[in-house]
Write a protein that holds these residues in place. Structure first.
Motif, PDB file in Angstrom:
ATOM      1  N   ASN A  17      44.699  41.710  44.577  1.00  0.00           N
ATOM      2  CA  ASN A  17      44.889  40.260  44.532  1.00  0.00           C
ATOM      3  C   ASN A  17      45.437  39.830  43.174  1.00  0.00           C
ATOM      4  OD1 ASN A  17      44.171  39.615  47.167  1.00  0.00           O
ATOM      5  ND2 ASN A  17      42.040  39.227  46.664  1.00  0.00           N
ATOM      6  N   GLY A  18      45.035  40.512  42.115  1.00  0.00           N
ATOM      7  CA  GLY A  18      45.607  40.226  40.798  1.00  0.00           C
ATOM      8  C   GLY A  18      47.094  40.523  40.768  1.00  0.00           C
ATOM      9  N   LEU A  19      47.470  41.662  41.326  1.00  0.00           N
ATOM     10  CA  LEU A  19      48.898  41.994  41.397  1.00  0.00           C
ATOM     11  C   LEU A  19      49.654  40.985  42.255  1.00  0.00           C
ATOM     12  CD1 LEU A  19      48.768  45.889  41.756  1.00  0.00           C
ATOM     13  CD2 LEU A  19      49.340  44.535  39.716  1.00  0.00           C
ATOM     14  N   TRP A  20      49.024  40.502  43.310  1.00  0.00           N
ATOM     15  CA  TRP A  20      49.635  39.473  44.155  1.00  0.00           C
ATOM     16  C   TRP A  20      49.858  38.192  43.348  1.00  0.00           C
ATOM     17  CZ3 TRP A  20      46.546  35.198  45.944  1.00  0.00           C
ATOM     18  CH2 TRP A  20      47.256  34.308  46.750  1.00  0.00           C
ATOM     19  N   LEU A  21      48.845  37.772  42.579  1.00  0.00           N
ATOM     20  CA  LEU A  21      49.005  36.578  41.742  1.00  0.00           C
ATOM     21  C   LEU A  21      50.118  36.745  40.718  1.00  0.00           C
ATOM     22  CD1 LEU A  21      45.306  35.534  41.082  1.00  0.00           C
ATOM     23  CD2 LEU A  21      47.053  34.168  42.251  1.00  0.00           C
ATOM     24  N   LEU A  22      50.353  37.966  40.297  1.00  0.00           N
ATOM     25  CA  LEU A  22      51.416  38.262  39.338  1.00  0.00           C
ATOM     26  C   LEU A  22      52.774  38.453  40.009  1.00  0.00           C
ATOM     27  CD1 LEU A  22      49.363  40.678  37.061  1.00  0.00           C
ATOM     28  CD2 LEU A  22      50.109  38.337  36.508  1.00  0.00           C
ATOM     29  N   GLY A  23      52.829  38.264  41.322  1.00  0.00           N
ATOM     30  CA  GLY A  23      54.090  38.341  42.053  1.00  0.00           C
ATOM     31  C   GLY A  23      54.550  39.738  42.407  1.00  0.00           C
ATOM     32  N   GLY A 148      45.746  36.149  37.232  1.00  0.00           N
ATOM     33  CA  GLY A 148      46.166  37.422  37.822  1.00  0.00           C
ATOM     34  C   GLY A 148      45.774  38.611  36.962  1.00  0.00           C
ATOM     35  N   TRP A 149      46.028  38.514  35.652  1.00  0.00           N
ATOM     36  CA  TRP A 149      45.665  39.621  34.763  1.00  0.00           C
ATOM     37  C   TRP A 149      44.161  39.819  34.679  1.00  0.00           C
ATOM     38  CZ3 TRP A 149      48.485  43.481  33.929  1.00  0.00           C
ATOM     39  CH2 TRP A 149      49.866  43.362  33.820  1.00  0.00           C
ATOM     40  N   LEU A 150      43.418  38.716  34.616  1.00  0.00           N
ATOM     41  CA  LEU A 150      41.961  38.845  34.580  1.00  0.00           C
ATOM     42  C   LEU A 150      41.444  39.446  35.880  1.00  0.00           C
ATOM     43  CD1 LEU A 150      39.396  38.458  32.932  1.00  0.00           C
ATOM     44  CD2 LEU A 150      39.196  36.172  33.944  1.00  0.00           C
ATOM     45  N   THR A 151      42.051  39.076  37.004  1.00  0.00           N
ATOM     46  CA  THR A 151      41.649  39.631  38.298  1.00  0.00           C
ATOM     47  C   THR A 151      41.892  41.135  38.340  1.00  0.00           C
ATOM     48  OG1 THR A 151      42.179  37.498  39.335  1.00  0.00           O
ATOM     49  CG2 THR A 151      41.919  39.384  40.804  1.00  0.00           C
ATOM     50  N   VAL A 152      43.029  41.580  37.843  1.00  0.00           N
ATOM     51  CA  VAL A 152      43.323  43.016  37.774  1.00  0.00           C
ATOM     52  C   VAL A 152      42.269  43.727  36.925  1.00  0.00           C
ATOM     53  CG1 VAL A 152      44.921  44.735  36.817  1.00  0.00           C
ATOM     54  CG2 VAL A 152      45.807  42.852  38.207  1.00  0.00           C
ATOM     55  N   LEU A 153      42.008  43.199  35.733  1.00  0.00           N
ATOM     56  CA  LEU A 153      41.039  43.842  34.832  1.00  0.00           C
ATOM     57  C   LEU A 153      39.632  43.860  35.417  1.00  0.00           C
ATOM     58  CD1 LEU A 153      42.303  42.431  31.423  1.00  0.00           C
ATOM     59  CD2 LEU A 153      42.527  44.782  32.286  1.00  0.00           C
ATOM     60  N   GLU A 154      39.225  42.743  36.017  1.00  0.00           N
ATOM     61  CA  GLU A 154      37.893  42.717  36.630  1.00  0.00           C
ATOM     62  C   GLU A 154      37.832  43.648  37.838  1.00  0.00           C
ATOM     63  OE1 GLU A 154      35.758  39.116  37.140  1.00  0.00           O
ATOM     64  OE2 GLU A 154      36.379  38.336  35.193  1.00  0.00           O
ATOM     65  N   GLY A 155      38.918  43.785  38.547  1.00  0.00           N
ATOM     66  CA  GLY A 155      38.939  44.738  39.656  1.00  0.00           C
ATOM     67  C   GLY A 155      38.642  46.148  39.182  1.00  0.00           C
ATOM     68  N   ILE A 156      39.208  46.488  38.042  1.00  0.00           N
ATOM     69  CA  ILE A 156      39.010  47.831  37.491  1.00  0.00           C
ATOM     70  C   ILE A 156      37.592  47.997  36.938  1.00  0.00           C
ATOM     71  CG2 ILE A 156      39.727  49.419  35.644  1.00  0.00           C
ATOM     72  CD1 ILE A 156      42.588  48.130  35.980  1.00  0.00           C
ATOM     73  N   PHE A 157      37.148  47.044  36.091  1.00  0.00           N
ATOM     74  CA  PHE A 157      35.915  47.234  35.326  1.00  0.00           C
ATOM     75  C   PHE A 157      34.644  46.714  35.991  1.00  0.00           C
ATOM     76  CE2 PHE A 157      39.295  47.508  32.144  1.00  0.00           C
ATOM     77  CZ  PHE A 157      39.004  48.765  31.639  1.00  0.00           C
ATOM     78  N   THR A 158      34.764  45.831  36.983  1.00  0.00           N
ATOM     79  CA  THR A 158      33.555  45.335  37.658  1.00  0.00           C
ATOM     80  C   THR A 158      33.449  45.848  39.088  1.00  0.00           C
ATOM     81  OG1 THR A 158      34.505  43.287  38.569  1.00  0.00           O
ATOM     82  CG2 THR A 158      33.658  43.202  36.292  1.00  0.00           C
ATOM     83  N   GLY A 159      34.474  46.488  39.578  1.00  0.00           N
ATOM     84  CA  GLY A 159      34.445  46.975  40.949  1.00  0.00           C
ATOM     85  C   GLY A 159      34.749  48.457  41.058  1.00  0.00           C
ATOM     86  N   TRP A 160      35.978  48.795  40.750  1.00  0.00           N
ATOM     87  CA  TRP A 160      36.470  50.153  40.950  1.00  0.00           C
ATOM     88  C   TRP A 160      35.641  51.181  40.169  1.00  0.00           C
ATOM     89  CZ3 TRP A 160      42.346  51.319  39.828  1.00  0.00           C
ATOM     90  CH2 TRP A 160      42.653  52.612  40.227  1.00  0.00           C
TER      91      TRP A 160
END
Length: 172
Positions: A17-23, A148-160
């Motif tokens: 979703n972060g990558l989606w927000l970043l287009g 978008g960037w925060l979503t990518v980072l949180e995806g990595i560090f709070t989920g993945w």
């Protein structure tokens, strides 16, 4: 193990979703990970809430998991509804952000391990992220790139990462 399973896919959906927000991913494609992750977290929440051995803690975990579930389903529906402008999801995100704040505090106060602190910080990070979705969607402020960037980072560090570590047995 259910938490690890859920977090792994929370990581995937947030990252994408972060990558989606970043287009970098289109509207017609992003819905599938949201439906899958929403469906998975729905099944986990139902198992937690309605198992024969369900107690107050598992019902609480189910209720909190459903905050993620509903968010992902709403994102998926909005991507397939040209009339949706996202404001409803934005206001829901405010509700979730305000709910996540005491969850983060309770988790941090009650933590007795590295994992407990990390998980409490994850809840704090999710509260911030959901608040940014409120600002982006309900208030319609131009913060998509930052969000978008925060979503990518949180995806990595709070989920993945924590999801993988829980599934591998490295975190207990």
């Amino acid at each position: 193990m259910l938490l690890g399973l859920s977090l792994l896919y929370v990581g995937a959906v947030l990252f994408l979703n972060g990558l989606w927000l970043l287009g970098r991913i289109g509207d017609k494609e992003i819905w599938i990970i949201n439906v899958f992750s929403g469906g998975l977290t729905l099944l986990v929440a139902l198992r937690l809430a309605f198992a024969a051995d369900a107690d107050a803690a598992s019902i609480r975990a189910a209720a909190l998991t459903l905050l993620f579930t509903f968010t992902y389903f709403w994102v998926a529906i909005n991507r397939n509804n040209a009339q949706a402008d996202g404001r409803g999801l934005g206001w829901f995100s405010l509700f979730v952000a305000l709910t996540a704040i005491p969850v983060a505090i309770d988790t941090l106060v009650g933590s007795h391990s590295f994992w407990g602190v990390w998980f409490g910080l994850c809840w704090a990070a999710w509260a911030i992220l959901w608040f940014l979705f409120f600002v982006l969607l309900a208030l319609q402020k131009p913060i998509a790139k930052m969000t978008g960037w925060l979503t990518v980072l949180e995806g990595i560090f709070t989920g993945w990462i924590p999801g993988y570590l829980l599934l591998s047995g490295a975190l207990k």
